[in-house]
Design an enzyme around this catalytic site. Structure first.
Site, PDB file in Angstrom:
ATOM      1  N   LYS A  78       0.851  -1.202   0.000  1.00 43.90           N
ATOM      2  CA  LYS A  78       0.000   0.000   0.000  1.00 43.90           C
ATOM      3  C   LYS A  78       0.881   1.244   0.000  1.00 43.90           C
ATOM      4  CE  LYS A  78      -3.934   2.034   2.539  1.00 43.90           C
ATOM      5  NZ  LYS A  78      -4.878   1.861   3.662  1.00 43.90           N
ATOM      6  N   SER A 153      -9.798   1.875   2.699  1.00 44.41           N
ATOM      7  CA  SER A 153      -8.917   2.642   1.849  1.00 44.41           C
ATOM      8  C   SER A 153      -7.871   1.797   1.110  1.00 44.41           C
ATOM      9  CB  SER A 153      -8.186   3.709   2.676  1.00 44.41           C
ATOM     10  OG  SER A 153      -7.363   3.120   3.661  1.00 44.41           O
ATOM     11  N   SER A 177      -9.981  -0.493   6.950  1.00 39.30           N
ATOM     12  CA  SER A 177      -9.429  -0.418   5.592  1.00 39.30           C
ATOM     13  C   SER A 177      -8.702  -1.651   5.078  1.00 39.30           C
ATOM     14  CB  SER A 177      -8.509   0.782   5.474  1.00 39.30           C
ATOM     15  OG  SER A 177      -9.288   1.936   5.314  1.00 39.30           O
TER      16      SER A 177
HETATM   17  N1  GLN Z   1     -13.218   4.318   6.102  1.00 39.71           N
HETATM   18  C1  GLN Z   1     -12.610   4.754   7.311  1.00 39.71           C
HETATM   19  C2  GLN Z   1     -12.216   6.207   7.194  1.00 39.71           C
HETATM   20  O1  GLN Z   1     -12.516   6.776   6.220  1.00 39.71           O
HETATM   21  C3  GLN Z   1     -11.452   3.881   7.683  1.00 39.71           C
HETATM   22  C4  GLN Z   1     -10.230   4.162   6.903  1.00 39.71           C
HETATM   23  C5  GLN Z   1      -9.070   3.314   7.303  1.00 39.71           C
HETATM   24  O2  GLN Z   1      -9.217   2.271   7.947  1.00 39.71           O
HETATM   25  N2  GLN Z   1      -7.902   3.747   6.919  1.00 39.71           N
HETATM   26  O3  GLN Z   1     -11.608   6.770   8.027  1.00 39.71           O
END
Ligand code: GLN
Length: 485
Positions: A78, A153, A177
């Site tokens: 990532k 994400s 995410s």
């Molecule tokens: N969807 C969540 C957010 O927008 C979690 C994102 C994540 O786990 N990095 O913060």
């Protein structure tokens, strides 16, 4: 069967037996990337030449008797994990040309185990989002259905593995995410216990919630990667000083006597009937295998979205203050004063969602509001943790859906931050409580979209999650599937 279709464990067997070389395996992945990447957009950066060189080196080492546990396996990372000499963008314009001078701890671990790094994977800008649509360098698609989100994400981390572009990947999970994109793309994703895996070199979003973890095509590969990335690191003050067990030993058949908690709050209104059917089938599999089903309540679940969306932006607003045009990345060239340079750089470099979070976080931390928002949220966070501690007195693992619905269409939610935030409702509490969580494929919706099953465990009991997931995977005959387009 093409080499890219192998799981990591299968590929290691062939590599060790001399039936396959890492160069052949890496070329197979690069060919697959050539076929699908135009549509999928899993990668921000691909370094094919370096990957082949790493593979040649792995082959040479193997011939010399080396036996790293990922020796010669092509992986994706990532794009918020620092990679020495490879740009690390976090999906943001502000870091478009940032090339880190060092490797994140987990990247070091992967390299030391002999892993071949193919490139860096698409993600929501600074990991803020649930669909990867805020990535400035391409939006990954769901490999199972054209025009559908891969999740976020860590969207690229999921689409690349599900489509066979690489054999496994690293993602990060601040509020879901890893688990959410794994669920939407039909693969396995594990968020370790907070403190199990070093955050050194992980670009910080919300430091008290962030964890790095593996995405893979089956549970055995997840255990394999956990063995490589876990362990104490003195460069991360929240990293736990404890031995890493051999997670591959958790993959034992049989769940007799396992106490499986079913939290009523996770099966409420808004849950898609197909998601419900698939998760209930998972529960039945465990029950038929001799597990004891325990109905329970996690009464503060309703507050987790509000608590998370105060704590995460608050921490983000502080962490992202460092992108001021001075030390990293983008710098406005026209400004005539320092303040103007800060302002212009940040206005041009951050996207709308990142700005929204910085604004919310700065507001919540400002004097006069701190007690009302951040402090209150932290208190409720403790109540959420207490719910889990109480639950794990009567069960060993908690089973639930990962997301209320299967994947949706690209563009469908992108202008509606609130409904985007609500899609995280089932994954946020594991991060708030610091416990491990996992998504294992459970089946497909009528539309042909994958649906995962979430497992959550007590702190440092990833072994229980892996064992439970392994048994579900075996019973369903799933795992190691590749989206065929
Ligand atoms: N969807 C969540 C957010 O927008 C979690 C994102 C994540 O786990 N990095 O913060």
């Amino acid at each position: 069967m093409q080499p890219y279709e192998l799981t990591m464990v299968q590929a290691m067997e062939k590599l060790d037996a001399g039936e396959l070389s890492s160069v052949e395996l890496t070329q197979s992945c690069l060919k697959r990337i050539g076929e699908v990447e135009k549509d999928l957009k899993s990668f921000v950066t691909i370094d094919a030449d370096s990957a082949i060189r790493q593979a040649e080196n792995a082959d040479k080492m193997r011939r010399g008797g080396a036996d790293g546990s990922l020796l010669g396996i092509p992986l994706g990372i990532k794009d918020l994990l620092c990679t020495k000499g490879i740009r690390t963008t976090c999906g943001s314009k502000i870091l478009e040309n940032f090339v880190p001078p060092y490797d994140a701890a987990v990247v070091e671990n992967i390299k030391n185990a002999g892993g071949v790094i193919l490139g860096k994977l698409t993600m929501d800008e600074f990991a803020m989002g649930s669909t990867s649509e805020t990535c400035k360098f391409g939006v990954p698609q769901n490999p199972w259905k054209e025009g559908y989100v891969a999740g976020g994400s860590s969207g690229g981390s999921a689409s690349s593995v599900a489509s066979g572009e690489c054999l496994g990947s690293l993602g990060s999970d601040t509020g879901g995410s890893i688990r959410q994109p794994a669920s939407l793309c039909g693969i396995v994703g594990l968020k370790p216990t907070y403190g199990r895996v070093s955050r050194y070199g992980l670009v910080a979003f919300a430091s008290s919630l962030d964890q790095v973890g593996p995405l893979s095509r089956d549970v055995a590969d997840s255990a394999l990667m956990m063995n490589v990335i876990s362990g104490h690191d003195k460069r991360d003050s929240t990293s736990m000083k404890m031995e890493t067990p051999d997670f591959s030993k958790s993959l034992v058949e049989g769940v007799k006597g396992l106490r499986v908690g079913v939290p009523e709050e996770y099966f409420g209104e808004g849950l898609d009937p197909e998601v419900r059917r698939i998760v209930e089938n998972g529960i039945k599999i465990l029950k038929d295998g001799g597990a004891e089903i325990v109905n329970l309540s996690l009464p503060h679940t309703d507050y987790c979205v509000a608590v998370y969306y105060l704590i995460a932006p608050a921490e983000a607003s502080s962490n992202l203050a460092r992108y001021d045009g001075v030390a990293y990345g983008l710098r406005d060239q026209k400004a005539e004063s320092l303040l103007e340079m800060y302002k212009e750089t940040r206005s041009a470099g951050f996207g709308a969602e990142v700005k929204r979070r910085i604004l919310i976080g700065t507001y919540a931390l400002s004097s006069g509001y701190y007690d009302a928002y951040y402090k209150k949220a932290s208190q409720v966070r403790t109540l959420i943790l207490n719910d889990f501690n109480r639950a794990f007195e009567s069960c060993d693992v908690i089973i639930s859906p990962v997301t209320p619905t299967p994947a949706w269409k690209i563009g469908e939610n992108v202008d509606d931050p609130l409904s985007m935030y609500l899609s995280d409702i089932l994954t946020l509490s594991a991060n708030l409580a610091g416990i491990p969580g996992m998504s294992v494929p459970g089946g497909f919706s009528d539309k042909g979209l994958p649906v995962g099953i979430q497992l959550q465990g007590a702190h440092f009991r990833e072994d229980v999650l892996l064992k439970t997931a392994y048994n579900i995977e075996k019973a369903l005959g799933m795992g190691s599937q590749i989206a065929s387009r």
